[in-house]
Design a protein around this motif. Structure first.
Motif, mmCIF file in Angstrom:
data_model
loop_
_atom_site.group_PDB
_atom_site.id
_atom_site.type_symbol
_atom_site.label_atom_id
_atom_site.label_comp_id
_atom_site.label_asym_id
_atom_site.label_seq_id
_atom_site.Cartn_x
_atom_site.Cartn_y
_atom_site.Cartn_z
ATOM 1 N N ALA A 211 0.827 -1.213 0.000
ATOM 2 C CA ALA A 211 0.000 0.000 0.000
ATOM 3 C C ALA A 211 0.861 1.262 0.000
ATOM 4 O O ALA A 211 0.388 2.344 -0.365
ATOM 5 C CB ALA A 211 -0.912 0.007 1.225
ATOM 6 N N LEU A 212 2.108 1.126 0.416
ATOM 7 C CA LEU A 212 2.919 2.325 0.644
ATOM 8 C C LEU A 212 3.940 2.584 -0.456
ATOM 9 O O LEU A 212 4.079 3.707 -0.934
ATOM 10 C CB LEU A 212 3.697 2.165 1.964
ATOM 11 N N PHE A 213 4.658 1.516 -0.823
ATOM 12 C CA PHE A 213 5.877 1.734 -1.599
ATOM 13 C C PHE A 213 5.730 1.420 -3.076
ATOM 14 O O PHE A 213 4.960 0.553 -3.466
ATOM 15 C CB PHE A 213 7.017 0.892 -1.022
ATOM 16 N N VAL A 214 6.524 2.168 -3.845
ATOM 17 C CA VAL A 214 6.563 1.933 -5.270
ATOM 18 C C VAL A 214 8.045 1.829 -5.655
ATOM 19 O O VAL A 214 8.878 2.571 -5.132
ATOM 20 C CB VAL A 214 5.783 3.058 -6.003
ATOM 21 N N ASN A 215 8.344 0.851 -6.512
ATOM 22 C CA ASN A 215 9.747 0.654 -6.908
ATOM 23 C C ASN A 215 10.169 1.688 -7.934
ATOM 24 O O ASN A 215 9.340 2.244 -8.634
ATOM 25 C CB ASN A 215 9.911 -0.734 -7.544
ATOM 26 N N ASP A 216 11.419 1.899 -8.063
ATOM 27 C CA ASP A 216 12.055 2.718 -9.121
ATOM 28 C C ASP A 216 11.398 4.085 -9.338
ATOM 29 O O ASP A 216 11.865 5.083 -8.811
ATOM 30 C CB ASP A 216 12.126 1.949 -10.462
ATOM 31 N N ASP A 217 10.278 4.086 -10.108
ATOM 32 C CA ASP A 217 9.690 5.365 -10.503
ATOM 33 C C ASP A 217 8.567 5.760 -9.543
ATOM 34 O O ASP A 217 7.501 5.148 -9.530
ATOM 35 C CB ASP A 217 9.125 5.195 -11.929
ATOM 36 N N PRO A 218 8.766 6.819 -8.740
ATOM 37 C CA PRO A 218 7.757 7.162 -7.728
ATOM 38 C C PRO A 218 6.412 7.611 -8.304
ATOM 39 O O PRO A 218 5.405 7.560 -7.619
ATOM 40 C CB PRO A 218 8.413 8.299 -6.931
#
Ligand SMILES: C[S@@+](CC[C@H](N)C(=O)[O-])C[C@H]1O[C@@H](n2cnc3c(N)ncnc32)[C@H](O)[C@@H]1O
Length: 279
Positions: A211-218
């Motif tokens: 739910a919180l984090f996104v890899n590489d490209d925010p």
């Protein structure tokens, strides 16, 4: 059953939070009293009495023990209010936040809601956005989420609030609806994994990473959702996004260069927290 004065209880509880700053302890106790006993600050001011006995006292002591270990109050009590409705929450869903309430409130107050016939909430989590919109707008509402556990919780909240949202376990990247939408709304994961050290320890420890984090490209989810919308939004439709103000300028450049019709809106703390795109 015997009773206890709220002010007396409040002082007792404050004593248990001596290691915290005064303001932090007050915030915790007020929130706890509200969620546990439905006791507002006004109830506290007028010193209402609430039911009290040994077994309630035991529960309260056990709850406060967990809270002092850093477990969010909402997880200890498995509930949070959102737009005046009660939502079940646990570690499988994001705890609904006040900024998200602001986003939903903006839609309900600013849109001509009678013209909106279909709504999609992407990354529905506890279901707080979709359920609140369904409760306030006469429209078909669909909520999708990649997490099976989140969808189970959202479906239960849908029943408890008495709404009629269709919740589907789907990744946005794979979702091919058979209808188009007048309104698409999303509070997607928007913390770059690189910023993990800036996130509060209790959030990292107790709330779902998906739910919180996104890899590489925010701004990955914003791009995916905008592309999805080009195909699945009706003429004059709109996307309402919650955003991380840290990525305001990345998002600004992206929507400007994509020639979209957009507006950024600040939240009550005067931070850019919302992005509206008009089609
Ligand atoms: C920030 S939370 C928002 C939850 C809820 N809408 C709210 O505002 O409280 C983001 C949600 O997106 C979901 N999610 C993550 N990746 C997804 C994907 N690829 N497709 C759909 N949902 C996704 C997560 O499971 C999580 O529930």
């Amino acid at each position: 059953m015997s009773k206890i004065s709220l002010q007396k209880l409040y002082k007792k509880l404050l004593d248990l939070f001596k290691n915290y700053s005064k303001q932090e302890a007050i915030n915790i106790i007020q929130k706890y009293l509200y969620l546990k006993f439905n006791a507002s600050n006004t109830d506290l001011l007028i010193d209402k009495f609430i039911s009290w006995n040994k077994s309630i006292e035991k529960e309260v002591v056990s709850d406060l023990n967990k809270i002092s270990q850093g477990i969010p109050i909402q997880h200890v009590l498995n509930k949070e209010f959102f737009y005046n409705n009660l939502f079940y929450v646990n570690h499988d869903v994001l705890i609904p936040r006040p900024e998200t309430e602001e986003l939903v409130d903006m839609i309900i107050k600013n849109e001509s809601t009678d013209k909106i016939k279909s709504i999609l909430d992407i990354g529905s989590g506890s279901g707080c956005i979709a359920i609140t919109l369904d409760n306030n707008i006469k429209s078909k509402v669909i909520g999708i989420d990649a997490s099976e556990k989140a969808i189970i919780i959202a479906k239960n909240n849908n029943i408890n609030v008495g709404t009629n949202v269709t919740f589907l376990e789907k990744k946005i990247e794979e979702y091919k609806p058979d209808i188009k939408f007048d309104l698409i709304i999303s509070n997607p994961p928007y913390i770059s994994i690189e910023d993990i050290d800036c996130v509060d320890d209790n959030v990292k420890k107790f709330e779902p990473k998906l739910a919180l984090f996104v890899n590489d490209d925010p701004i990955y989810f914003y791009k995916v959702i905008i592309n999805f919308s080009k195909k699945y939004i009706n003429n004059n439709g709109k996307i309402y996004f919650e955003i991380n103000d840290k990525y305001y300028s990345d998002l600004f450049k992206y929507v400007r260069d994509a020639n979209l019709s957009y507006s950024f809106v600040k939240d009550l703390n005067r931070k850019f927290r919302f992005l509206i795109i008009n089609f």
